[in-house]
Design an enzyme around this catalytic site. Structure first.
Site, PDB file in Angstrom:
ATOM      1  N   GLU A  11    -102.351 -31.143  16.278  1.00 46.39           N
ATOM      2  CA  GLU A  11    -102.053 -31.510  14.896  1.00 46.39           C
ATOM      3  C   GLU A  11    -100.916 -30.658  14.368  1.00 46.39           C
ATOM      4  OE1 GLU A  11    -105.394 -31.684  12.265  1.00 46.39           O
ATOM      5  OE2 GLU A  11    -106.665 -32.611  13.792  1.00 46.39           O
ATOM      6  N   GLU A  24    -103.291 -27.112  14.614  1.00 48.64           N
ATOM      7  CA  GLU A  24    -104.384 -26.793  15.526  1.00 48.64           C
ATOM      8  C   GLU A  24    -104.370 -27.710  16.734  1.00 48.64           C
ATOM      9  OE1 GLU A  24    -108.303 -27.551  13.941  1.00 48.64           O
ATOM     10  OE2 GLU A  24    -107.684 -29.438  13.059  1.00 48.64           O
ATOM     11  N   ASN A  26    -107.252 -29.710  19.013  1.00 42.19           N
ATOM     12  CA  ASN A  26    -108.652 -30.114  19.175  1.00 42.19           C
ATOM     13  C   ASN A  26    -108.812 -30.599  20.602  1.00 42.19           C
ATOM     14  OD1 ASN A  26    -109.828 -29.870  16.436  1.00 42.19           O
ATOM     15  ND2 ASN A  26    -108.151 -31.252  15.955  1.00 42.19           N
TER      16      ASN A  26
END
Length: 170
Positions: A11, A24, A26
């Site tokens: 992101e 981040e 994920n």
């Protein structure tokens, strides 16, 4: 660079000048992965399983995007009461086949206080953004989920709002 191997999400935010800012990583698929699947034609869950088995991706390069997709989260919550979660028994669950409905409930499901209020995700895909919003709004207005108060009507209002349709919200 970090040695991660898998299907995940990176992101970031892009500012008006085109600068990218990392947020981040994920190491799993996001709730919104059906949007990517709709506009690319890829099955990201299948690709995630291929990677987990040590196989290569099932494609050589990312396909070009095709159209627009919009996803909403249909939740058992009351927008008129500060989004307070609602409880009850779903008497029916009927979502038109014109959209993708990834639901975690069915008729007879007990909606209690011990889990997230999201009943499911509804995703529409169309050639243009306004068309995807219209298809999704129509499906929401025709959806039938009696037994609990949901955010269905609020989502439909948002999808018809001129500021949303013009892309003026961030």
């Amino acid at each position: 660079a970090v040695g991660y191997v898998g299907a995940g999400t990176v992101e970031f935010i892009v500012d008006p000048d085109g600068h990218f800012y990392f947020l981040e990583v994920n190491t799993r698929l996001q709730v919104e992965h059906p949007v990517t699947e709709a506009i690319t034609g890829l099955d990201l869950v299948r690709e995630q399983l291929r990677i987990a088995r040590g196989e290569p991706l099932g494609y050589a390069s990312a396909p070009p995007p095709n159209g627009w997709a919009i996803e909403v989260r249909l939740c058992a919550e009351d927008p008129d009461r500060d989004y307070l979660p609602t409880t009850g028994t779903l008497l029916a669950v009927d979502v038109p086949a014109t959209v993708r409905a990834d639901l975690g409930v069915a008729a007879g499901s007990e909606i209690g206080i011990h889990y997230d209020s999201m009943l499911g995700k509804i995703i529409a895909h169309a050639p243009a953004r306004a068309d995807a919003a219209r298809v999704l709004r129509d499906a929401l207005l025709r959806a039938w989920v009696p037994g609990v108060v949901t955010n269905r009507e609020q989502l439909a209002r948002i999808l018809a709002h001129p500021a949303f349709l013009a892309g003026e919200l961030d």
